[in-house]
Design an enzyme around this catalytic site. Structure first.
Site, PDB file in Angstrom:
ATOM      1  N   ASP A  21      -5.137  -3.433  -3.437  1.00 59.10           N
ATOM      2  CA  ASP A  21      -4.357  -3.117  -2.241  1.00 59.10           C
ATOM      3  C   ASP A  21      -3.547  -4.300  -1.696  1.00 59.10           C
ATOM      4  OD1 ASP A  21      -3.406  -2.128   0.144  1.00 59.10           O
ATOM      5  OD2 ASP A  21      -5.297  -1.244   0.762  1.00 59.10           O
ATOM      6  N   SER A  70       0.834  -1.189   0.000  1.00 54.58           N
ATOM      7  CA  SER A  70       0.000   0.000   0.000  1.00 54.58           C
ATOM      8  C   SER A  70       0.877   1.250   0.000  1.00 54.58           C
ATOM      9  CB  SER A  70      -0.955  -0.045   1.202  1.00 54.58           C
ATOM     10  OG  SER A  70      -2.008   0.856   1.045  1.00 54.58           O
TER      11      SER A  70
END
Length: 268
Positions: free
Chosen positions: A158, A46
């Protein structure tokens, strides 16, 4: 899969995600650089992938910090509601390009790996080659907020979904010693007033449990305090960086002990 030959100890830095909370990774890097702690591999999930990639490419830490302090949701939000997201993601692309100087894995001064999640199969993925900017975008793309990034037929999103602290990926890539940054989640105590707050709180609780499990793969865990700084609090980036610095400074004796380092034994 390993990025290293079977030689000496290889030290990896695993940078966790957390959106605005993940800005604390910069503070950790500032201290590790100042104290000349050697790093042989950076693995990021991320926002940890964005910060880690920029640093591995040789972008000076002061430039990374300066850019991060200008972050805001206004600079990321380009609303375009579709079947899979509420944002288009073009502003995110532009920000990533600015951070990384549009360079690639081949330009990394420190070996780099980026984690993503295949949203259609649930598989965790780790990348050491490919289009760096697109992979960072995928790793930063919260499902439902940003659209998944299609790469080689896979819809990637993600990296923090499966690897909020990518320590096990660092081990899988051949690291023998791992320093992990546990950004953590923001579980708030108090009365909930609506469905949205209840949903967000449930994500924070689940994330805390995942972090507790994943941090066990690391030799040293740096955990910034980040009191009441949630994932949306980009206006508190300066405090997040300071909290990262403070946590890293406190961890220095453990780092040197577990890595067998003399404070003056290594020079960049």
């Amino acid at each position: 899969m390993s990025l290293f030959k079977k030689e000496k100890r290889k030290i990896a830095l695993a940078l966790g995600g957390g959106s605005a909370r993940g800005i604390a990774n910069i503070g950790v890097l500032k201290v590790l650089e100042k104290e000349r702690i050697p790093i042989d591999l950076i693995v990021g999930s991320s926002i940890g992938s964005l910060v880690g990639a920029s640093y591995s490419l040789g972008v000076p830490i002061y430039r990374i910090e300066k850019a991060a302090l200008k972050f805001s949701w206004d600079k990321l939000a380009d609303f375009h509601i579709s079947r899979l997201s509420i944002l288009k993601g073009k502003k995110l692309e532009n920000m990533i390009a600015n951070f990384t100087d549009t360079k690639g894995f081949q330009d990394a001064q420190i070996p780099l790996a980026i984690t993503t999640t295949d949203i259609e199969t649930g598989e965790e993925r780790v990348h050491t080659k490919g289009n760096l900017q697109r992979l960072i975008k995928a790793s930063c793309s919260w499902p439902g907020i940003f659209p998944p990034v299609t790469i080689e037929g896979r819809k990637l999103t993600d990296g923090g979904i499966r690897n909020s602290i990518p320590a096990k990926m660092a081990k899988r890539l051949g690291a023998t010693k791992i320093i992990a940054v546990d950004i953590g989640f923001c579980v708030k105590k108090g009365r909930l007033n609506n469905i949205f707050q209840a949903f967000i709180q449930s994500i924070q609780i689940l994330g805390e449990e995942l972090d507790n499990y994943q941090s066990k793969h690391a030799d040293i865990v740096i955990k910034p305090k980040l009191h009441n700084i949630d994932q949306f609090a980009f206006h508190r980036s300066k405090q997040a960086i300071w909290d990262g610095e403070e946590a890293a400074r406190k961890a220095l004796p453990e780092i040197r002990k577990k890595l067998g380092l003399n404070p003056n034994s290594w020079k960049r």
